[in-house]
Enzyme design. Sequence first.
Site, PDB file in Angstrom:
ATOM      1  N   ASP A 161       0.858  -1.180   0.000  1.00 10.46           N
ATOM      2  CA  ASP A 161       0.000   0.000   0.000  1.00 10.46           C
ATOM      3  C   ASP A 161       0.902   1.240   0.000  1.00 10.46           C
ATOM      4  OD1 ASP A 161      -2.304   1.702   0.508  1.00 10.46           O
ATOM      5  OD2 ASP A 161      -1.616   1.784   2.581  1.00 10.46           O
ATOM      6  N   ASP A 210      -0.269   5.158   0.835  1.00 16.65           N
ATOM      7  CA  ASP A 210      -0.556   6.117   1.905  1.00 16.65           C
ATOM      8  C   ASP A 210      -0.693   5.436   3.256  1.00 16.65           C
ATOM      9  OD1 ASP A 210      -1.145   8.868   0.481  1.00 16.65           O
ATOM     10  OD2 ASP A 210      -2.063   7.308  -0.746  1.00 16.65           O
ATOM     11  N   LYS A 221      -8.463  -4.619  -3.630  1.00 16.70           N
ATOM     12  CA  LYS A 221      -7.019  -4.871  -3.743  1.00 16.70           C
ATOM     13  C   LYS A 221      -6.746  -6.377  -3.782  1.00 16.70           C
ATOM     14  CE  LYS A 221      -5.307  -0.682  -1.454  1.00 16.70           C
ATOM     15  NZ  LYS A 221      -4.381  -0.158  -0.431  1.00 16.70           N
ATOM     16  N   ASP A 245      -2.453  -0.528   5.892  1.00 21.97           N
ATOM     17  CA  ASP A 245      -2.843   0.145   7.133  1.00 21.97           C
ATOM     18  C   ASP A 245      -4.333   0.423   7.262  1.00 21.97           C
ATOM     19  OD1 ASP A 245      -2.696   2.299   5.108  1.00 21.97           O
ATOM     20  OD2 ASP A 245      -3.086   3.598   6.831  1.00 21.97           O
ATOM     21  N   ASN A 296      -9.316  -0.618   3.267  1.00 24.19           N
ATOM     22  CA  ASN A 296      -9.237  -1.119   1.896  1.00 24.19           C
ATOM     23  C   ASN A 296      -8.097  -2.114   1.701  1.00 24.19           C
ATOM     24  OD1 ASN A 296      -7.176   0.772   2.016  1.00 24.19           O
ATOM     25  ND2 ASN A 296      -7.752   1.840   0.142  1.00 24.19           N
TER      26      ASN A 296
END
Length: 252
Positions: free
Chosen positions: A10, A12, A172, A195, A198
């Site tokens: 991931d 962000d 994802k 984190d 999603n």
Amino acid sequence: MLPYRLLALDLDGTTLNDNKEISFPTKYWVKQAVENGVIVSIATGRGRQTAEAFRKELSLSSPMVFLNGAEIWKTPADLFERHYLKTQDIFRLHRLATQTDSWFWGFTVDRFIRKPDWQDEDVNDRWMKFGLLNNNVTLIKELKLELESWGHLEITQSAENNLEISAKGITKEYGIRKVCSLLDIELENVMAIGDSFNDLQLLTSVGLGVAMENASDEVKRAADKITSSNEKDGVARAICQYIFEIDYREKL
């Protein structure tokens, strides 16, 4: 032989620190993973328009999963597949955002569109993702229930005050499964780091799901392991510990 063949990252809150930067240790250990035969794929809610600079910074040419799985690229020059929202749904989502005075954004094939950019003709573009943001978290919960009642959308979140909407079944996890099929890799040979909500399905479906220390409690409970926060080089530490099986402190 290293324990994982594919590393899904991931951006962000994970690979990026709070200043939206990739730290030197993270870049170094991602490079070490690649040089030792690990395929590193970005799996992000961002569109290619806002994620491409980070792919280049990491010098990655492997498959990428953008827009929570709505857009998948085999290589930087080779599109694999896209999944679109219906024009009618974009119209309804825009109306819902306007009625609730919510910030909104989204990605079409060609553009990253935000609330101030909106033109009525934009509804006819080929949208892959639509996002809503409102700091009234109670309202966000109500909107999530409303959208779920439509029955044909995939709704997830990258923060408690937003909603990210894609075509049904697009996540994802879906994206990384497609990448695995392209590369002939089993999900059990994948390590994923994330984190947020999603990332949840992905973290629970792969061989090793690693949550950041700054992740929500729900995500941390679902993950197999927890690494340091995005401000403390959590991705670099996880690569050391779970791919190379060494103590990160030895390399400081």
